[in-house]
Design an enzyme around this catalytic site. Structure first.
Site, PDB file in Angstrom:
ATOM      1  N   HIS A 189       0.822  -1.209   0.000  1.00  0.00           N
ATOM      2  CA  HIS A 189       0.000   0.000   0.000  1.00  0.00           C
ATOM      3  C   HIS A 189       0.863   1.270   0.000  1.00  0.00           C
ATOM      4  O   HIS A 189       0.468   2.304   0.530  1.00  0.00           O
ATOM      5  CB  HIS A 189      -0.993  -0.003   1.167  1.00  0.00           C
ATOM      6  CG  HIS A 189      -2.077  -1.027   0.975  1.00  0.00           C
ATOM      7  ND1 HIS A 189      -3.244  -0.752   0.297  1.00  0.00           N
ATOM      8  CD2 HIS A 189      -2.134  -2.335   1.305  1.00  0.00           C
ATOM      9  CE1 HIS A 189      -3.994  -1.854   0.255  1.00  0.00           C
ATOM     10  NE2 HIS A 189      -3.334  -2.827   0.854  1.00  0.00           N
ATOM     11  N   ASP A 216       1.936  -4.117  -9.428  1.00  0.00           N
ATOM     12  CA  ASP A 216       1.701  -5.467  -9.965  1.00  0.00           C
ATOM     13  C   ASP A 216       2.048  -5.544 -11.447  1.00  0.00           C
ATOM     14  O   ASP A 216       2.715  -6.470 -11.910  1.00  0.00           O
ATOM     15  CB  ASP A 216       0.238  -5.872  -9.763  1.00  0.00           C
ATOM     16  CG  ASP A 216      -0.196  -5.740  -8.323  1.00  0.00           C
ATOM     17  OD1 ASP A 216       0.684  -5.588  -7.452  1.00  0.00           O
ATOM     18  OD2 ASP A 216      -1.418  -5.769  -8.065  1.00  0.00           O
TER      19      ASP A 216
HETATM   20  C1  GLA Z   1      -2.801  -4.477  -4.993  1.00  0.00           C
HETATM   21  C2  GLA Z   1      -2.643  -3.346  -5.990  1.00  0.00           C
HETATM   22  C3  GLA Z   1      -1.233  -2.774  -5.948  1.00  0.00           C
HETATM   23  C4  GLA Z   1      -0.831  -2.415  -4.522  1.00  0.00           C
HETATM   24  C5  GLA Z   1      -1.133  -3.560  -3.562  1.00  0.00           C
HETATM   25  C6  GLA Z   1      -0.907  -3.198  -2.130  1.00  0.00           C
HETATM   26  O1  GLA Z   1      -2.008  -5.557  -5.344  1.00  0.00           O
HETATM   27  O2  GLA Z   1      -2.921  -3.792  -7.304  1.00  0.00           O
HETATM   28  O3  GLA Z   1      -1.136  -1.660  -6.803  1.00  0.00           O
HETATM   29  O4  GLA Z   1      -1.444  -1.234  -4.105  1.00  0.00           O
HETATM   30  O5  GLA Z   1      -2.460  -4.022  -3.698  1.00  0.00           O
HETATM   31  O6  GLA Z   1       0.440  -3.019  -1.889  1.00  0.00           O
END
Ligand code: GLA
Length: 393
Positions: free
Chosen positions: A41, A178
């Protein structure tokens, strides 16, 4: 969700594709899921993240369609969907097609004319497990279509296309982590990304004595449920109170000085983000120095902060992480934490390699005893980011 992998390769994809479409694909692209080692986050707060790509992939096989219409199908027995070139860049049903529609739209926005294609999608990244099956999907579609169209789109740009697809076609206000690691991941390396300017550095993860263990909590998570968006809003509120553009500009001292003004909730949300950025830095240094004890301490701190301050863990995930302290082989675990957006999904642990199977076994056993839930695990190495598996010459 089952973490035990079915293998996907060109030999298994080619006949499958030919059965559906009666001709061969001209391009097959793959992009991996990811597990985040630390930095949760923080991406949408202009902070630091440190994920690694998995060896699990989403594979996309494509060729121009002889029918003039798009024909897309999932390998797991879905029926073929047929779309006109205009429909292919707009949102619609079935839901999964939006991951492709979004990418087509974002490519067209960048001036790439995408022809009607016959597309087979296959994946061994478990869905809803916090291992970024959607990012793997978007990035592999983008990689396949870019190769098919003969255009050079950098991995980072493909990551941005994936993120925009999430925002505009899937309604998930995600950060860039991601898609970025799925596009830019490197075998045997973790990647530390500065989400403020997208600069990054690879950190080797080749110590044979340390293994990455991923265990599924068997609690499905969804980032579209509202909890994720609510956390983003809390962080924005904290920025507004502090008069900063992002929490990246905030120090722990500044937070303390503004504690009353922020109110308990925003204060704790912000404290997680500010502390997590520091933990990523500590973890990166520990990784470079092979100081696994220090890396584990950072991971444990991250979990406590996500659980108590950011409140994105859940009872099952906390149980799993708790077991990493209490199982008989606990001294073989350097650290463990929830991984990904939260509200379920997987935990990730760094474990001494000679004990990793024993640790996994004890964790699964303990989990079954505590909550009656049967689950699965994988021991994994950092995999390769998006790449072509096949291209017709
Ligand atoms: C999900 C979101 C990412 C990131 C994570 C928390 O995977 O797609 O962009 O914010 O949560 O770290």
């Amino acid at each position: 969700m089952d973490l035990e992998q079915r293998s996907i390769n060109v030999d298994s994809l080619l006949p499958h594709y030919e059965r559906y479409f009666g001709h061969s694909p001209t391009v097959i692209a793959a992009a991996p899921g990811r597990v985040n080692l630390i930095g949760e986050h923080t991406d949408y707060n202009n902070g630091f993240v440190l994920p690694m790509a998995l060896e699990m992939i989403n594979a996309v096989s494509v060729a121009p369609s002889p029918t003039g219409k798009h024909r897309w199908v999932g390998a797991l027995g879905d029926s073929i969907i047929e779309l006109s070139p205009e429909e292919a860049s707009q949102t619609g049903d079935p839901f999964w097609s939006n991951y492709v529609r979004g990418v087509v739209c974002m490519l067209e926005r960048r001036g790439v004319k995408v022809p009607a294609v016959d597309m087979l999608v296959d994946s061994n990244v478990p869905r809803g497990g916090g291992l970024s099956s959607s990012a793997a999907f978007e990035v592999s579609v983008c990689t396949a279509l870019a190769a098919l169209c003969g255009v050079d789109i950098s991995p980072t740009e493909r990551a941005l296309i994936g993120q925009q697809t999430e925002h505009e076609f899937v309604n998930v206000p995600c950060g860039i982590m991601d898609q970025f690691i799925s596009a830019n991941g490197k075998k045997d390396h973790a990647l530390m990304l500065d989400c403020k300017d997208l600069s990054y550095q690879y950190i080797p993860m080749t110590d044979p004595d340390v293994s990455v263990l991923v265990i599924d909590s068997a609690v499905k998570h969804s980032l579209a449920d509202g909890g994720y968006a609510a956390r983003r809003r809390n962080c924005e509120e904290a920025c507004a109170v502090l008069g900063v553009e992002s929490l990246r500009e905030v120090s722990l001292n500044m937070l303390e000085a503004n504690k009353t003004k922020l109110g308990d909730l925003c204060y704790r949300r912000a404290r997680h983000v500010v502390g997590e950025n520091l933990r990523v830095a500590n973890f990166a240094k520990a990784l470079e120095e092979g100081d696994w004890e220090a890396a584990g301490i950072a991971m444990r701190g991250s979990h406590a902060s996500l659980r108590d301050d950011f409140e994105v863990s859940c009872a099952e995930v906390d149980t799993l992480v708790g077991l990493s302290y209490t199982i008989p082989s606990a001294e073989s675990v350097y650290g463990a934490r929830m991984a990904g957006g939260g509200f379920g999904g997987c935990i990730v642990a760094l474990v001494k390699s000679d004990a990793v199977e024993q640790v996994a076994h004890e964790m699964l056993e303990g989990y079954r005893e505590a909550l009656g839930i049967e689950t699965t695990y994988i021991v994994t190495r950092p995999g390769q980011g998006a790449h072509l598996l096949f291209q017709e010459q």
